[in-house]
Design a protein around this motif. Structure first.
Motif, mmCIF file in Angstrom:
data_model
loop_
_atom_site.group_PDB
_atom_site.id
_atom_site.type_symbol
_atom_site.label_atom_id
_atom_site.label_comp_id
_atom_site.label_asym_id
_atom_site.label_seq_id
_atom_site.Cartn_x
_atom_site.Cartn_y
_atom_site.Cartn_z
ATOM 1 N N ASP A 367 0.773 -1.204 0.115
ATOM 2 C CA ASP A 367 0.012 -0.022 -0.046
ATOM 3 C C ASP A 367 0.911 1.328 0.133
ATOM 4 O O ASP A 367 0.273 2.425 0.623
ATOM 5 C CB ASP A 367 -1.117 -0.087 1.272
ATOM 6 N N GLY A 368 2.037 1.113 -0.588
ATOM 7 C CA GLY A 368 2.887 2.383 -0.630
ATOM 8 C C GLY A 368 3.566 2.782 0.810
ATOM 9 O O GLY A 368 4.114 3.734 0.703
ATOM 10 N N LYS A 369 3.398 1.961 1.627
ATOM 11 C CA LYS A 369 4.219 2.264 2.941
ATOM 12 C C LYS A 369 5.428 2.111 2.927
ATOM 13 O O LYS A 369 5.698 1.312 2.647
ATOM 14 C CB LYS A 369 3.529 1.591 4.104
ATOM 15 N N PRO A 370 6.109 3.095 3.644
ATOM 16 C CA PRO A 370 7.639 2.866 3.716
ATOM 17 C C PRO A 370 7.948 1.728 4.487
ATOM 18 O O PRO A 370 7.230 1.437 5.363
ATOM 19 C CB PRO A 370 8.093 4.284 4.431
ATOM 20 N N ARG A 371 9.265 1.373 4.220
ATOM 21 C CA ARG A 371 9.540 -0.018 5.066
ATOM 22 C C ARG A 371 9.510 0.246 6.458
ATOM 23 O O ARG A 371 9.493 -0.776 7.425
ATOM 24 C CB ARG A 371 10.857 -0.473 4.640
ATOM 25 N N SER A 372 10.063 1.678 6.878
ATOM 26 C CA SER A 372 10.110 1.923 8.381
ATOM 27 C C SER A 372 8.674 1.718 8.997
ATOM 28 O O SER A 372 8.667 1.514 10.317
ATOM 29 C CB SER A 372 10.835 3.278 8.689
ATOM 30 N N GLU A 373 7.812 1.803 8.337
ATOM 31 C CA GLU A 373 6.169 1.606 9.075
ATOM 32 C C GLU A 373 5.939 0.242 8.847
ATOM 33 O O GLU A 373 4.509 0.104 9.415
ATOM 34 C CB GLU A 373 5.585 2.721 8.542
ATOM 35 N N LEU A 374 6.130 -0.779 8.200
ATOM 36 C CA LEU A 374 5.664 -1.837 8.089
ATOM 37 C C LEU A 374 6.127 -2.772 9.382
ATOM 38 O O LEU A 374 6.913 -2.311 10.245
ATOM 39 C CB LEU A 374 6.117 -2.621 7.014
ATOM 40 N N LYS A 375 5.315 -3.904 9.669
ATOM 41 C CA LYS A 375 5.362 -4.660 10.780
ATOM 42 C C LYS A 375 7.015 -5.497 11.041
ATOM 43 O O LYS A 375 7.562 -5.974 9.881
ATOM 44 C CB LYS A 375 4.409 -5.803 10.774
ATOM 45 N N LYS A 376 7.697 -5.221 12.097
ATOM 46 C CA LYS A 376 8.899 -5.468 12.132
ATOM 47 C C LYS A 376 9.220 -7.149 12.116
ATOM 48 O O LYS A 376 10.113 -7.790 11.560
ATOM 49 C CB LYS A 376 9.594 -5.061 13.294
ATOM 50 N N GLU A 377 8.244 -7.815 12.939
ATOM 51 C CA GLU A 377 8.244 -9.168 13.004
ATOM 52 C C GLU A 377 6.916 -9.730 12.333
ATOM 53 O O GLU A 377 5.742 -9.271 12.392
ATOM 54 C CB GLU A 377 7.971 -9.737 14.399
ATOM 55 N N TRP A 378 7.162 -10.668 11.205
ATOM 56 C CA TRP A 378 6.212 -11.513 10.344
ATOM 57 C C TRP A 378 6.724 -12.641 10.088
ATOM 58 O O TRP A 378 7.558 -13.218 10.354
ATOM 59 C CB TRP A 378 5.912 -10.151 9.280
ATOM 60 N N GLY A 379 5.416 -13.220 9.534
ATOM 61 C CA GLY A 379 5.618 -14.703 9.139
ATOM 62 C C GLY A 379 5.258 -14.920 7.659
ATOM 63 O O GLY A 379 4.492 -14.125 7.082
ATOM 64 N N LEU A 380 5.638 -16.115 7.236
ATOM 65 C CA LEU A 380 5.679 -16.437 5.898
ATOM 66 C C LEU A 380 5.322 -18.022 5.818
ATOM 67 O O LEU A 380 6.039 -18.704 6.286
ATOM 68 C CB LEU A 380 6.578 -16.012 5.192
ATOM 69 N N VAL A 381 4.167 -18.683 5.022
ATOM 70 C CA VAL A 381 4.047 -20.009 4.816
ATOM 71 C C VAL A 381 3.923 -20.027 3.230
ATOM 72 O O VAL A 381 3.090 -19.498 2.407
ATOM 73 C CB VAL A 381 3.065 -20.565 5.582
ATOM 74 N N LEU A 382 4.694 -21.143 2.707
ATOM 75 C CA LEU A 382 4.588 -21.379 1.509
ATOM 76 C C LEU A 382 4.104 -22.971 1.113
ATOM 77 O O LEU A 382 4.741 -23.711 1.932
ATOM 78 C CB LEU A 382 5.661 -20.990 0.543
ATOM 79 N N VAL A 383 3.473 -23.260 0.277
ATOM 80 C CA VAL A 383 2.993 -24.852 -0.090
ATOM 81 C C VAL A 383 3.264 -24.626 -1.861
ATOM 82 O O VAL A 383 2.872 -23.945 -2.377
ATOM 83 C CB VAL A 383 1.896 -25.252 0.345
ATOM 84 N N LYS A 384 3.915 -25.617 -1.940
ATOM 85 C CA LYS A 384 4.228 -25.880 -3.383
ATOM 86 C C LYS A 384 4.340 -27.239 -3.923
ATOM 87 O O LYS A 384 4.790 -28.095 -3.278
ATOM 88 C CB LYS A 384 5.729 -25.250 -3.777
ATOM 89 N N THR A 385 3.695 -27.541 -5.163
ATOM 90 C CA THR A 385 3.710 -29.006 -5.788
ATOM 91 C C THR A 385 4.336 -28.599 -7.199
ATOM 92 O O THR A 385 3.889 -27.908 -7.713
ATOM 93 C CB THR A 385 2.336 -29.681 -5.698
ATOM 94 N N THR A 386 5.179 -29.802 -7.436
ATOM 95 C CA THR A 386 5.669 -29.755 -8.788
ATOM 96 C C THR A 386 5.550 -31.183 -9.440
ATOM 97 O O THR A 386 6.020 -32.013 -8.745
ATOM 98 C CB THR A 386 7.197 -29.204 -8.853
#
Length: 389
Positions: A367-386
């Motif tokens: 949303d155009g927010k500067p990186r200094s205003e984004l959440k410091k701690e965050w998480g990511l999950v990925l699922v992938k099939t090939t």
């Protein structure tokens, strides 16, 4: 500057062979080999969007890849190959098929060979398998050294390469690769109303090499890679002011890998030196600005059975070594992976990340927010099939 920096990144011709392949032709010794793969992934992040708009409750399925490659050996010395590839990763790709790589390869001796075409660039241990999901356990290679967002134009260069393997008797073997050429870049789509519009991108030269020592200790190899390139860009600021910027960059990485039976351990440390040179309008875009980023990771995987391979890594990124404080100036990534080989030609991967810092996040996806205003701690999950053949 942050958008331009996103373009600067690193840039095998033998694809890791799948379990089976389609062969065509009457030449039983050197038939025409056809391999293919198709991948579908799902991305879900918490608090910040990463790679795609995946912060929503449903996550994002904009994580797809498909490719077909053809190779043919002519006698003992000549080989040709090519790959057609398309992908969708968030705002990137949009399923536009392109010639990913192609080459003519002639090996004069074990210690001297020549490749020409759109040739994969040997940078670090794993840049050449960025397009081969079946060749690794991870969904995402450590992003500090192998950024997925820049894969399309940093996998290969159009030019030539010299390579060879030099035996050192009891001291192991020395593998070298030297290359030079240009990198083809498609001008990215500009968002309506964006303060900066990229009008032109090109890399008029790239040159580099990799030296790997296969040590007398079986399974241990160490080495280094060096790359020198220049990015030229024309950009319009505020819809009025146009500037021409040259961005020379020197990238290097030190690498070590050890394999023992089903265990793999790897570590890499890298620095990227980037400079901007703007003689057209320094008041709009700074001239002679230098930045050095620091990147590193440690990684391990272990194949427990034929169908299960877990792995983990810790990766860190400092975009500017002079600014190491604050969430916008660092990104630590702790990742855990499970690879499940369901059949000989079908695999599924599950991967989770704990992130500290926002240095590698796209402001456009947030949303155009500067990186200094984004959440410091965050998480990511990925699922992938090939699926592949």
């Amino acid at each position: 500057m942050s958008r331009l920096r996103l373009i600067i990144a690193t840039t095998v011709l033998t694809v890791a062979a799948p379990a089976s392949a389609v062969t065509i032709g009457s030449d039983e010794v050197n038939p025409l080999e056809i391999h293919g793969f198709a991948s579908q992934g799902w991305i879900k992040t918490w608090d910040n969007n990463y790679l795609a708009e995946s912060r929503a409750e449903r996550g994002s399925f904009e994580f797809s890849e498909v490719g077909v490659n053809v190779t043919k050996q002519f006698g003992d010395k000549l080989r040709m190959g090519t790959q057609l590839f398309a992908r969708k990763l968030g705002p990137l790709g949009n399923y536009n098929a392109k010639m990913d790589w192609f080459y003519i390869d002639y090996r004069f001796r074990d210690w001297l060979g020549l490749r020409a075409g759109r040739v994969k660039m040997p940078f670090g241990l794993y840049n050449e398998i960025n397009d081969v999901d079946a060749a690794r356990a991870q969904v995402l290679l450590p992003q500090s050294v192998y950024p997925a967002a820049n894969r399309d134009f940093l996998l290969a260069q159009s030019g030539g390469e010299l390579y060879g393997l030099i035996p050192l008797a009891i001291f192991g073997n020395l593998e070298y690769r030297l290359y030079a050429g240009v990198i083809q870049i498609d001008t990215p789509a500009n968002e309506p109303g964006a303060p900066v519009r990229i009008d032109r991108l090109r890399v008029p030269y790239v040159m580099g090499g990799r030296l790997m020592w296969e040590t007398p200790l079986e399974g241990l190899r160490v080495g280094g890679s060096l790359q020198d390139l220049r990015l030229d860009t024309t950009a319009t600021f505020g819809g009025v002011e146009t500037v021409n910027v040259e961005i020379p960059a020197v990238l290097w990485v030190a690498s070590a890998e050890y394999t023992y039976e089903n265990l793999l351990l790897a570590a890499e440390y890298s620095r990227w030196h980037v400079q901007s040179q703007n003689s057209s309008n320094p008041a709009i875009f700074p001239d002679d600005q230098e930045t050095t980023s620091e990147r590193a990771y440690v990684m391990g995987t272990y194949r427990i059975t034929d169908w299960l391979q877990p792995g983990a890594y810790y990766s860190l990124l400092f975009p500017n070594t002079r600014e190491r404080e604050g969430r916008a100036n660092i990104q630590n990534d702790i990742a855990a992976t499970f690879r499940f080989d369901i059949t000989e030609n079908w695999l599924v991967k599950l991967e989770g990340h704990y992130m500290l810092g926002t240095a590698d996040l796209s402001t456009a996806l947030n949303d155009g927010k500067p990186r200094s205003e984004l959440k410091k701690e965050w998480g990511l999950v990925l699922v992938k099939t090939t699926a592949y053949f």
